[in-house]
Design an enzyme around this catalytic site. Structure first.
Site, PDB file in Angstrom:
ATOM      1  N   ASP A  69       0.852  -1.188   0.000  1.00  0.00           N
ATOM      2  CA  ASP A  69       0.000   0.000   0.000  1.00  0.00           C
ATOM      3  C   ASP A  69       0.891   1.243   0.000  1.00  0.00           C
ATOM      4  O   ASP A  69       1.840   1.333   0.792  1.00  0.00           O
ATOM      5  CB  ASP A  69      -0.909   0.011   1.230  1.00  0.00           C
ATOM      6  CG  ASP A  69      -1.928   1.143   1.180  1.00  0.00           C
ATOM      7  OD1 ASP A  69      -3.022   0.924   0.646  1.00  0.00           O
ATOM      8  OD2 ASP A  69      -1.606   2.243   1.678  1.00  0.00           O
ATOM      9  N   ILE A  70       0.610   2.200  -0.882  1.00  0.00           N
ATOM     10  CA  ILE A  70       1.397   3.436  -0.949  1.00  0.00           C
ATOM     11  C   ILE A  70       1.020   4.334   0.226  1.00  0.00           C
ATOM     12  O   ILE A  70      -0.160   4.618   0.449  1.00  0.00           O
ATOM     13  CB  ILE A  70       1.154   4.172  -2.282  1.00  0.00           C
ATOM     14  CG1 ILE A  70       1.556   3.280  -3.468  1.00  0.00           C
ATOM     15  CG2 ILE A  70       1.939   5.484  -2.328  1.00  0.00           C
ATOM     16  CD1 ILE A  70       1.216   3.853  -4.828  1.00  0.00           C
ATOM     17  N   GLU A 109      -4.536   2.288  -4.589  1.00  0.00           N
ATOM     18  CA  GLU A 109      -3.085   2.364  -4.412  1.00  0.00           C
ATOM     19  C   GLU A 109      -2.519   1.067  -3.854  1.00  0.00           C
ATOM     20  O   GLU A 109      -1.410   1.047  -3.320  1.00  0.00           O
ATOM     21  CB  GLU A 109      -2.723   3.538  -3.497  1.00  0.00           C
ATOM     22  CG  GLU A 109      -3.147   3.401  -2.050  1.00  0.00           C
ATOM     23  CD  GLU A 109      -4.545   3.934  -1.770  1.00  0.00           C
ATOM     24  OE1 GLU A 109      -4.795   4.349  -0.637  1.00  0.00           O
ATOM     25  OE2 GLU A 109      -5.392   3.941  -2.696  1.00  0.00           O
TER      26      GLU A 109
END
Length: 641
Positions: free
Chosen positions: A515-516, A558
């Site tokens: 996950d960004i 994301e």
């Protein structure tokens, strides 16, 4: 762009008015006057009497030649002032621009273009955006080349992801600010992209096509604007326009080769070795090298191949095979063509097998040299040293023999006295090696053949890029359109297939959830377009680090997911840490573009366990581990226990 250069570029085609204007412009720039007179009086021109005035120089050499000399000097003087050894070599860039300008003007003269000087100027300036980004950007062009060294994306895609703009776009803006002619601006903006739907005159479209074609040939001749193998992609309209011109490319290349040799002497700069490609080789690669849909690719390739095969003017044996977009067809055909042309005894394409850390035979000619599957041709990468290791690292062709002490072991293992090793690259990423020897007769290999063979490997690399592109078109339903990774449907399909298999296959399976960090802030602060670029940058890192047997996909938003087979918990942690670290490095480099937000990721990893009744439970475990990474400060890896 120097003000004097702008004035020179805006000179009209009216010989009478331009003559006095040109003389005046050069005379009012003392340092330029001195350089022009020095060159006019040099041994290169060898005039019997000394020329003391610019007006006399213009009279003797002509308006076109003097204007060209003055323009080249202005830009060359700017570039040689650049200091430091950056990744983006500006002298190499200048050589590329000179070659493209010279080839563009030669083509313009052959078709009786109304203004070949403007085509020359457009060729000289077509990549000016790279200099702008290198010298004026918060992120430099050298930063881009370092950051995307292992990327398999096109150069334009990497530019867009990294800067938020391409070199063509920033170059066009810059030329507009300098008030250059619209015809030149259109060439700078459109030489890499489709321009058919824009309101551009037919004559200007022809200029764009000529410069795009010259740019493509320059890269094939190893005179790219940098020392990377990111070949430009030609658009279908370029193919269409150039084919209508009926160019004698062999005669044009001979003429350009001569002029480039003269330029090398004239400016005192050393160009790369110019081994002239066969005309039909250029034409075939040209017809393979544009971006379009799969139907267009097949149609153009079939038409060009039929034309080449029927032509008796050139040897077509090396280029005829490439009417196919199936590597299982065109690679063996190419090996057979090389075999017939050069009479080598063994030709083998060695693919890199990351699982076994080896180079293993994928294709070979003659077909009988590897007949027993139990006795396959394989070289272990861990045992490599000497020139073969350098060939892999530097992506340079080599003749390997006993002159180098470190090569004696591999020669002994292969039972040969020497062999050629030539890298095959796809968008600057090593794909495989072409191995050649005369093992049966022991006949000596000629080192001079390496350059010609390297050109053929260039062709193979481009053909492989196009084959991949064709496969990509066919598999669009499986691909996330933004990142180019597999979509969520394919993630579920891959995991379903694995969980339906026996437990032995599942025992060493790992799922990673990525996950960004603070992704919403990228969108809120810099806009959704910048957010899309961040997603593509992360995807590119994942593509560059995963092995062929691994699986990577975009899970949604994301979030990304990777699936690794044949790995233990520590191996999965180390692999995840490499991903995290590489993205963190990208984030540090991108601080110039995103000063208010750092790019990093949080990763959670789950290893297979019998208590997972289905793959969704395993994804949930990796998701929980990812949230633990976030809770503990982000930019870290957590393995689910």
């Amino acid at each position: 762009i120097p003000a004097v250069a702008v004035k020179l570029l805006k000179l009209s085609n009216d010989e009478d008015s331009s003559f006095s204007q040109l003389s005046f412009i050069i005379e009012t720039e003392p340092s330029l006057s001195i350089e022009v007179l020095r060159l006019v009086n040099s041994a290169y021109f060898n005039f019997p009497h000394k020329i003391n005035s610019i007006k006399r120089a213009v009279t003797v050499l002509g308006l076109s030649e003097i204007r060209k000399i003055a323009l080249n000097l202005l830009f060359f003087k700017k570039i040689i002032k650049s200091k430091g050894q950056q990744e983006f070599n500006q002298i190499f860039f200048w050589q590329h621009c000179l070659f493209v300008a010279t080839l563009s003007k030669t083509i313009a003269l052959k078709i009786n273009h109304s203004d070949p000087d403007t085509v020359y100027a457009a060729g000289l300036l077509h990549d000016i955006g790279k200099i702008v980004l290198e010298t004026h950007g918060q992120l430099t062009y050298s930063d881009l080349l370092i950051s995307f060294d292992k990327s398999s994306n096109s150069l334009s895609d990497n530019e867009h992801n990294f800067f938020g703009i391409t070199h063509a776009e920033i170059g066009a803006v810059f030329c507009h600010l300098c008030d250059l002619p619209e015809s030149i601006i259109n060439v700078v903006l459109n030489h890499h992209r489709s321009f058919k739907s824009y309101d551009i005159s037919a004559g200007n479209q022809q200029d764009i096509a000529i410069v795009a074609y010259a740019d493509f040939i320059a890269w094939l001749q190893r005179i790219g604007s940098m020392d990377k193998t990111h070949y430009p992609i030609l658009q279908p309209e370029v193919i269409e326009i150039i084919n209508k011109l009926n160019l004698d490319i062999e005669a044009i290349l001979e003429e350009v080769d001569k002029e480039i040799r003269d330029i090398s002497v004239f400016y005192g700069i050393q160009f790369p070795s110019l081994n002239k490609l066969r005309a039909n080789l250029v034409e075939t690669i040209f017809n393979l090298g544009f971006k379009g849909n799969a139907d267009q690719e097949i149609r153009y390739n079939e038409d060009s191949s039929k034309q080449l095969v029927s032509s008796q003017k050139h040897h077509a044996c090396l280029t005829a095979p490439h009417h196919s977009l199936n590597p299982d067809e065109f690679i063996p055909w190419t090996l057979e063509a090389i075999y017939k042309e050069y009479h080598f005894e063994r030709l083998i394409i060695l693919d890199i097998d990351p699982k076994h850390r080896s180079l293993i035979a994928k294709y070979w000619w003659p077909e009988t040299i590897i007949s027993d599957t139990d006795n396959k041709f394989e070289i272990m990468i861990s045992s490599l040293s000497g020139q073969l290791l350098s060939c892999l690292r530097d992506k340079k062709p080599v003749l390997i023999n006993a002159l180098c002490e470190d090569d004696k072991q591999i020669l002994q293992e292969l039972s040969v006295s020497e062999f050629f090793s030539l890298p095959i690259s796809m968008n600057n990423r090593l794909s495989s090696l072409l191995y050649i020897d005369n093992a049966l007769s022991g006949a000596k290999l000629d080192n001079k053949q390496l350059t010609e063979l390297d050109n053929i490997c260039t062709e193979l690399g481009i053909a492989l890029v196009n084959a991949n592109q064709f496969e990509h078109e066919k598999k669009k339903a499986q691909i996330d359109p933004l990142t180019g990774l597999k979509n969520k449907r394919m993630i579920h399909q891959f995991l379903t297939n694995n969980f339906n298999a026996d437990n032995i296959q599942l025992e060493k399976l790992a799922i990673g959830f990525i996950d960004i960090d603070f992704f919403k802030k990228f969108n809120d602060t810099y806009g959704h377009k910048a957010g899309d670029d961040v997603l593509k940058i992360v995807a590119d890192v994942l593509k560059s680090l995963t092995r062929p047997d691994d699986f990577i996909g975009r899970y949604g938003g994301e979030e990304f997911l990777f699936i690794i087979v044949n790995i233990d918990a520590e191996g999965a942690r180390v692999f995840s840490e490499r991903i995290r670290s590489e993205i963190e490095k990208k984030g540090i480099m991108l601080k110039g573009r995103f000063p208010q937000q750092s790019l990093s990721v949080s990763i959670g990893v789950a290893m297979y366990d019998k208590q997972y009744l289905d793959y969704q439970m395993m994804i949930d475990a990796a998701d929980k581990a990812m949230y633990k990474s976030k809770k503990e400060g982000r930019n870290r890896v957590t393995v689910f226990r």
